[in-house]
Enzyme design. Sequence first.
Site, PDB file in Angstrom:
ATOM      1  N   LYS A 157      57.223  -5.414 -41.058  1.00 24.17           N
ATOM      2  CA  LYS A 157      55.787  -5.679 -41.245  1.00 24.17           C
ATOM      3  C   LYS A 157      55.443  -5.716 -42.735  1.00 24.17           C
ATOM      4  CE  LYS A 157      54.627  -3.167 -37.006  1.00 24.17           C
ATOM      5  NZ  LYS A 157      54.384  -4.166 -35.983  1.00 24.17           N
ATOM      6  N   HIS A 195      48.859   3.663 -31.695  1.00 27.17           N
ATOM      7  CA  HIS A 195      49.897   2.829 -31.079  1.00 27.17           C
ATOM      8  C   HIS A 195      50.712   3.751 -30.162  1.00 27.17           C
ATOM      9  CE1 HIS A 195      53.727   0.578 -30.971  1.00 27.17           C
ATOM     10  NE2 HIS A 195      53.021  -0.490 -31.287  1.00 27.17           N
ATOM     11  N   CYS A 246      49.922  -2.540 -27.535  1.00 28.20           N
ATOM     12  CA  CYS A 246      50.582  -1.224 -27.448  1.00 28.20           C
ATOM     13  C   CYS A 246      49.614  -0.111 -27.840  1.00 28.20           C
ATOM     14  CB  CYS A 246      51.842  -1.159 -28.318  1.00 28.20           C
ATOM     15  SG  CYS A 246      53.048  -2.398 -27.918  1.00 28.20           S
ATOM     16  N   ASP A 253      51.192   7.268 -39.692  1.00 26.11           N
ATOM     17  CA  ASP A 253      51.857   6.056 -39.224  1.00 26.11           C
ATOM     18  C   ASP A 253      51.342   4.920 -40.106  1.00 26.11           C
ATOM     19  OD1 ASP A 253      52.370   3.625 -38.056  1.00 26.11           O
ATOM     20  OD2 ASP A 253      51.794   4.230 -36.022  1.00 26.11           O
ATOM     21  N   GLN A 260      50.872  -0.413 -40.323  1.00 28.82           N
ATOM     22  CA  GLN A 260      49.950  -1.521 -40.638  1.00 28.82           C
ATOM     23  C   GLN A 260      49.304  -1.357 -42.012  1.00 28.82           C
ATOM     24  OE1 GLN A 260      49.628  -4.184 -38.787  1.00 28.82           O
ATOM     25  NE2 GLN A 260      50.707  -3.471 -36.960  1.00 28.82           N
TER      26      GLN A 260
HETATM   27  N1  C6P Z   1      52.769  -2.899 -33.867  1.00 30.59           N
HETATM   28  C1  C6P Z   1      51.729  -5.008 -33.315  1.00 30.59           C
HETATM   29  O1  C6P Z   1      51.757  -6.180 -32.964  1.00 30.59           O
HETATM   30  P1  C6P Z   1      57.919  -0.788 -34.801  1.00 30.59           P
HETATM   31  O2  C6P Z   1      57.958  -1.541 -33.510  1.00 30.59           O
HETATM   32  O3  C6P Z   1      58.672   0.510 -34.711  1.00 30.59           O
HETATM   33  O4  C6P Z   1      58.281  -1.625 -35.968  1.00 30.59           O
HETATM   34  O5  C6P Z   1      56.374  -0.421 -35.062  1.00 30.59           O
HETATM   35  C2  C6P Z   1      55.648   0.272 -34.100  1.00 30.59           C
HETATM   36  C3  C6P Z   1      54.220   0.421 -34.532  1.00 30.59           C
HETATM   37  C4  C6P Z   1      53.761   1.681 -34.837  1.00 30.59           C
HETATM   38  N2  C6P Z   1      52.508   1.878 -35.284  1.00 30.59           N
HETATM   39  C5  C6P Z   1      51.665   0.859 -35.445  1.00 30.59           C
HETATM   40  C6  C6P Z   1      50.294   1.128 -35.976  1.00 30.59           C
HETATM   41  C7  C6P Z   1      52.065  -0.435 -35.138  1.00 30.59           C
HETATM   42  O6  C6P Z   1      51.214  -1.431 -35.311  1.00 30.59           O
HETATM   43  C8  C6P Z   1      53.362  -0.658 -34.645  1.00 30.59           C
HETATM   44  C9  C6P Z   1      53.812  -2.032 -34.227  1.00 30.59           C
HETATM   45  C10 C6P Z   1      53.039  -4.287 -33.546  1.00 30.59           C
HETATM   46  O7  C6P Z   1      50.678  -4.412 -33.515  1.00 30.59           O
HETATM   47  C11 C6P Z   1      53.969  -4.452 -32.384  1.00 30.59           C
HETATM   48  S1  C6P Z   1      53.420  -3.588 -30.937  1.00 30.59           S
END
Ligand code: C6P
Length: 406
Positions: free
Chosen positions: A226, A123, A364, A200, A203
């Site tokens: 999430k 990401h 992203c 990270d 997910q």
């Molecule tokens: N992915 C998706 O629709 P934040 O925005 O900080 O809560 O998470 C960022 C982020 C970081 N790593 C991974 C693997 C992610 O999937 C995400 C967020 C969302 O896939 C929004 S782009």
Amino acid sequence: MTDLINQIRNDFPALHQEVNGKPLVYLDNGATTHKPNAVIDAISDYYRTDNSNVHRGAHTLSDRATQRFEDARKTVQAFLNAAKAEEIVWTRGTTESINIVANTWARQNVKAGDQILVTAMEHHSNIVPWQMLCEQTGAELIPIPVSAAGELDMAAFAELLNERVKLVSVVHVSNALGTINPVAEIIEKAHAVGAKVLLDGAQAVAHWDIDVQALDADFYAFSGHKLFGPTGIGVLYGKEALLNAMPPYQGGGEMIEHVSFGKTTYNSLPYKFEAGTPNIAGAIGLAAAIEYLNGLDRVALAAHEDTLLARSVELAEQLGGIQAVGTAANKASVFSFLLEGAHPADVGTLLDQQGIAVRTGHHCAMPIMDQFCIPGTVRASYTFYNTLEDVETLFRGLEKAKMFLL
Ligand code: C6P
């Protein structure tokens, strides 16, 4: 299982609505999950009764708010099986957690000529902070290659490892492809050359329990929203020794021990990294989400999610014209695909008209989209409150989209 899932669905009020005249089928859990009543009630209850600032007041409400806030930290500690509550730093989310490590630990430990490894499926939030750091330090950011199926090339990873690698920062589960990366092996190999590892977990946490000690992860980042919790709250786990040696991130209230114009000293862990009034309601809401999950059989629910993915693969084959993107052997319940001949955005719009919520686009994760020479995908990201009927509705929706678009 159907009865259990229906019972669970009753805990999530937002699932029970019509969208564009059709019952909502929510398949965008990778972007954010819905919240159970337990979370909504915990936040509302906090504001109705205990609302106060933490660690500051000389009054009962402040004590109660502080107690709930610090209990929430202990709930996260247990959830990750961290050794100490001090290793749990509240952040705004995964993005901020990674940026903290980039701006503190990495500023101290990464120099010109050093290397940081990420994967080609990251990401943006696990790419851009490191690019910014490399621009400032002269270090090098190197992506570990990913195969056409969306699997990490572990042989290439082994070859990339050397004593110049200071950090390996890897997505636990890819949001764009669903790939579950072999993080235990990655950590073991990275540690063998003296590199630290950041995972990270954005997910991953919604699918299984995480044990940071068993993994021996140095840093673990995730977002509350999430994980059935609120937005604006997240977690950075770090090993105590690493966090202690790191400089603070932001300056302000709470993160100090003593301030004078001559010399300021910093607070102990975890407050050193928590400048300013924190997201108290968010932390309480996230703890409520974890407690809600603790009351469920997560192993059985993960197996249910696997059946949703397997059914998607079956129905895609039956429908035809679907190109799955990300076919790793070890996958979380993310079905990312292209309807051949149609733009993902058009497919998303037609599904939305039928009450089906998916995400479309590059998710992203532009570098992996570029590698596959595609502008993006349509992504159905399932969680345990989804049903086999949801999957069938998706494919009926796709059949209509196909008739309309092709
Ligand atoms: N992915 C998706 O629709 P934040 O925005 O900080 O809560 O998470 C960022 C982020 C970081 N790593 C991974 C693997 C992610 O999937 C995400 C967020 C969302 O896939 C929004 S782009």
